[in-house]
Scaffold this motif. Sequence first.
Motif, PDB file in Angstrom:
ATOM      1  N   ALA A  33       0.750  -1.419   0.119  1.00 30.70           N
ATOM      2  CA  ALA A  33      -0.140   0.078   0.203  1.00 30.70           C
ATOM      3  C   ALA A  33       0.910   1.119   0.203  1.00 30.70           C
ATOM      4  O   ALA A  33       0.457   2.544  -0.283  1.00 30.70           O
ATOM      5  CB  ALA A  33      -0.922  -0.452   1.714  1.00 30.70           C
ATOM      6  N   GLY A  34       2.293   1.151  -0.093  1.00 33.45           N
ATOM      7  CA  GLY A  34       3.498   2.174   0.477  1.00 33.45           C
ATOM      8  C   GLY A  34       3.499   3.166   1.920  1.00 33.45           C
ATOM      9  O   GLY A  34       3.423   4.538   1.600  1.00 33.45           O
ATOM     10  N   TRP A  35       3.194   1.779   2.444  1.00 36.54           N
ATOM     11  CA  TRP A  35       2.461   2.727   3.774  1.00 36.54           C
ATOM     12  C   TRP A  35       4.180   3.098   4.434  1.00 36.54           C
ATOM     13  O   TRP A  35       4.308   3.405   4.956  1.00 36.54           O
ATOM     14  CB  TRP A  35       2.124   2.170   5.057  1.00 36.54           C
ATOM     15  CG  TRP A  35       0.057   2.320   3.673  1.00 36.54           C
ATOM     16  CD1 TRP A  35      -0.055   2.834   3.296  1.00 36.54           C
ATOM     17  CD2 TRP A  35      -0.761   1.636   4.746  1.00 36.54           C
ATOM     18  NE1 TRP A  35      -1.724   3.295   2.821  1.00 36.54           N
ATOM     19  CE2 TRP A  35      -1.832   2.050   4.220  1.00 36.54           C
ATOM     20  CE3 TRP A  35      -0.797   1.193   6.218  1.00 36.54           C
ATOM     21  CZ2 TRP A  35      -3.358   1.232   4.539  1.00 36.54           C
ATOM     22  CZ3 TRP A  35      -1.957   0.028   6.499  1.00 36.54           C
ATOM     23  CH2 TRP A  35      -3.413   0.252   5.848  1.00 36.54           C
ATOM     24  N   LEU A  36       4.587   2.075   4.643  1.00 38.96           N
ATOM     25  CA  LEU A  36       6.211   1.074   4.971  1.00 38.96           C
ATOM     26  C   LEU A  36       6.923   0.828   4.166  1.00 38.96           C
ATOM     27  O   LEU A  36       6.554   0.270   2.848  1.00 38.96           O
ATOM     28  CB  LEU A  36       5.944   0.700   6.746  1.00 38.96           C
ATOM     29  CG  LEU A  36       5.147  -0.106   6.526  1.00 38.96           C
ATOM     30  CD1 LEU A  36       5.996  -1.543   5.862  1.00 38.96           C
ATOM     31  CD2 LEU A  36       4.235  -1.343   7.728  1.00 38.96           C
ATOM     32  N   GLU A  37       8.233   0.548   4.495  1.00 39.55           N
ATOM     33  CA  GLU A  37       9.514  -0.120   4.169  1.00 39.55           C
ATOM     34  C   GLU A  37       9.924  -1.072   4.738  1.00 39.55           C
ATOM     35  O   GLU A  37      10.574  -1.403   5.798  1.00 39.55           O
ATOM     36  CB  GLU A  37      10.629   0.087   2.823  1.00 39.55           C
ATOM     37  CG  GLU A  37      10.285   0.875   2.123  1.00 39.55           C
ATOM     38  CD  GLU A  37      10.822   1.817   1.539  1.00 39.55           C
ATOM     39  OE1 GLU A  37      12.739   1.732   1.888  1.00 39.55           O
ATOM     40  OE2 GLU A  37      11.231   2.348   0.377  1.00 39.55           O
ATOM     41  N   TRP A  38       9.941  -2.915   4.299  1.00 42.20           N
ATOM     42  CA  TRP A  38      10.214  -3.684   5.292  1.00 42.20           C
ATOM     43  C   TRP A  38      11.129  -4.129   4.896  1.00 42.20           C
ATOM     44  O   TRP A  38      11.282  -5.238   3.720  1.00 42.20           O
ATOM     45  CB  TRP A  38       9.043  -4.516   5.818  1.00 42.20           C
ATOM     46  CG  TRP A  38       9.871  -5.781   7.213  1.00 42.20           C
ATOM     47  CD1 TRP A  38       9.426  -6.943   6.761  1.00 42.20           C
ATOM     48  CD2 TRP A  38       9.964  -5.383   7.351  1.00 42.20           C
ATOM     49  NE1 TRP A  38       9.819  -7.677   7.164  1.00 42.20           N
ATOM     50  CE2 TRP A  38      10.616  -7.145   7.734  1.00 42.20           C
ATOM     51  CE3 TRP A  38      10.913  -4.737   8.609  1.00 42.20           C
ATOM     52  CZ2 TRP A  38      11.440  -7.467   9.631  1.00 42.20           C
ATOM     53  CZ3 TRP A  38      11.180  -5.348  10.289  1.00 42.20           C
ATOM     54  CH2 TRP A  38      11.246  -6.590  10.486  1.00 42.20           C
ATOM     55  N   GLN A  39      12.746  -4.271   5.304  1.00 40.22           N
ATOM     56  CA  GLN A  39      13.707  -5.254   4.758  1.00 40.22           C
ATOM     57  C   GLN A  39      13.762  -6.228   5.865  1.00 40.22           C
ATOM     58  O   GLN A  39      14.649  -6.400   6.745  1.00 40.22           O
ATOM     59  CB  GLN A  39      15.042  -4.684   4.856  1.00 40.22           C
ATOM     60  CG  GLN A  39      14.728  -3.415   3.377  1.00 40.22           C
ATOM     61  CD  GLN A  39      15.612  -2.558   2.878  1.00 40.22           C
ATOM     62  OE1 GLN A  39      16.384  -2.706   3.787  1.00 40.22           O
ATOM     63  NE2 GLN A  39      15.770  -1.670   1.928  1.00 40.22           N
ATOM     64  N   ALA A  40      13.814  -7.532   5.877  1.00 41.69           N
ATOM     65  CA  ALA A  40      13.941  -9.127   6.226  1.00 41.69           C
ATOM     66  C   ALA A  40      15.054  -9.362   6.470  1.00 41.69           C
ATOM     67  O   ALA A  40      15.633  -9.310   5.104  1.00 41.69           O
ATOM     68  CB  ALA A  40      13.169  -9.456   5.864  1.00 41.69           C
ATOM     69  N   GLN A  41      15.664  -9.724   7.828  1.00 41.90           N
ATOM     70  CA  GLN A  41      17.583 -10.125   7.307  1.00 41.90           C
ATOM     71  C   GLN A  41      16.397 -12.050   7.371  1.00 41.90           C
ATOM     72  O   GLN A  41      16.534 -12.493   8.279  1.00 41.90           O
ATOM     73  CB  GLN A  41      17.337  -9.704   8.154  1.00 41.90           C
ATOM     74  CG  GLN A  41      18.512  -8.284   8.374  1.00 41.90           C
ATOM     75  CD  GLN A  41      18.951  -8.148   7.249  1.00 41.90           C
ATOM     76  OE1 GLN A  41      20.364  -9.188   7.277  1.00 41.90           O
ATOM     77  NE2 GLN A  41      19.064  -7.036   6.424  1.00 41.90           N
TER      78      GLN A  41
END
Length: 571
Positions: free
Chosen positions: A50-58
């Motif tokens: 939805a363009g609310w946040l960015e999540w970069q998982a490890q």
Amino acid sequence: MRVLNRLNQFQRLWQPGQGAPQQVTVAELAERCYCSERHVRTLLRQAQDAGWLEWQAQSGRGKRGTLRFLTTPDALRNQMMEQALREGQQQNALELAQLAPVELRALLHPFLGGQWQNNSPTLRIPYYRPLDPLQPGFLPGRAEQHLVGQIFSGLTRFSLDSPRPVGDLAHHWEASDDGLRWHFYIRSTLHWHNGDVVETTQLQQRLMMLLTLPRMRELFASVKTIEITHAQCLTFTLHHPDYWLPWRLASYCSLLAHPDHPEIGSGPFKLKIFEPELVRLESHSRYHLSHPLLQAVEYWITPQLFDKDMGSSCRHPIEIAIGKPEEQDQLRLVSNSISLGFCYLALRQSERLTQVQAQRVIALIHRTTLLQTLPLDENLITPCDELLPGWPIPQWAEDEQAALPATLTLIYHLPVELHTMAEQLRQALAARGCQLTVIFHDAKTWDGCPALASADLMMGDRLIGETPEYTLEQWMRCDPLWLNVLTHPQFAHLQATLDAVQRQRDDASRAKALLGVVSTLMDSATLTPLFNYHYRISAPPGVNGIRLTPRGWFDFTEAWLPASSGEEAGR
């Protein structure tokens, strides 16, 4: 509500760092959101899409990923609310608005006034308080009285273009030569809001239900029976002639709901939503008279829209439509008038307060600057010098030799302007050696007011409907005020006089006779008007067809919005 849940979850993700980038594990995010790790991964994916946040998982269990926010909960809430309003999802918008009462004014401004929503012209009206239930019979609020007239129909109705009632559910009526039998001929094309055909038996049933209410029985005291003498004819048989009968049937209190479903009527608008935060009307496609040009009218119950210094009072010069923020400097006055209704003072004469003393109190009010110097907003009221146009109040000079009683008791009810009036009168009487005890009855009528029976002075507000003379007759016949102001013999004489007035067939003769009744009350220092209100309606550009009614509102069936642009129509 799914959208509200998503906003709440986003708020939980955002809150610990107030929007700053975070190094956090999936387990920690799941704990914040009170859900499983699997579910929080779904939330993160949906929010990122939805363009609310960015999540970069490890990769690897327990590893910390990077969470960056692209918006704030406030901005997201505003966006969601805008979308809900544009799509006509009123309930979703209201639930979102409850999270942001401070910002509600700015959020709602673009959507108040006239808007085209999904190719449907809609008028949104901000209002300062929840509306009372639309019960059958008498209602205290001006807004409720107006709403009843938009939702329900009567056998007859009032029209701004006619001094007499015109046909509504009945297309015409006739009375016998002796005035004892009245035939109302019912239209054959009537439909309730649920689509069912209106049956004459249902109208008779609802009328009989109304007559079980004590005050309605007083209003229709002349009615002996109501019978169906033809499939499309209701016949009223009277104990004695009552040429006010078409007026009584056109009153808001006599409008007819479905006998089994009191929220269903047959008027131009049907009641779609009635809740403390929102009232929505939608046009009745099978209405038997001229169809409304608006598809919907909404009351947004948003006290936050009104300035704090207004308190909980209803400002009588109301602005019932608000446009887009960029249109505020263009908001225009579309209709205004001085109300025929008035605030009044009634005086109970007794051993405590003689007629001469009552005259001095009235002279103190009208022959000094007391009314002109009330500390009220400019252009809110205008002092009375006549009860109705052409019905002047008596001209008394203040007799300084007539000593006032040492003590008196005043009781008054809403509107709140009477708070100021009561205090000014208390001070003026104190300067003349009379101690005034002031009691406030926190209501709009005298119903359920035990202190009324012992007060010397009473102040209240008398709304005047479409026909002033008839409205006064109804007031003197039905309001509990008169049974307490007058002695029992005086009250019986008043009712007998009203009965004699209603027997007069000619409209002008009845009005003239009623003027005699009211003049007697004013001459005897039993009643005096205090002030009228300034009614004003303002609207943004594009809201047309607004014509002020005697109750300070406008007929929703006459309002219209110009065709929208293609861009707006598709919203």
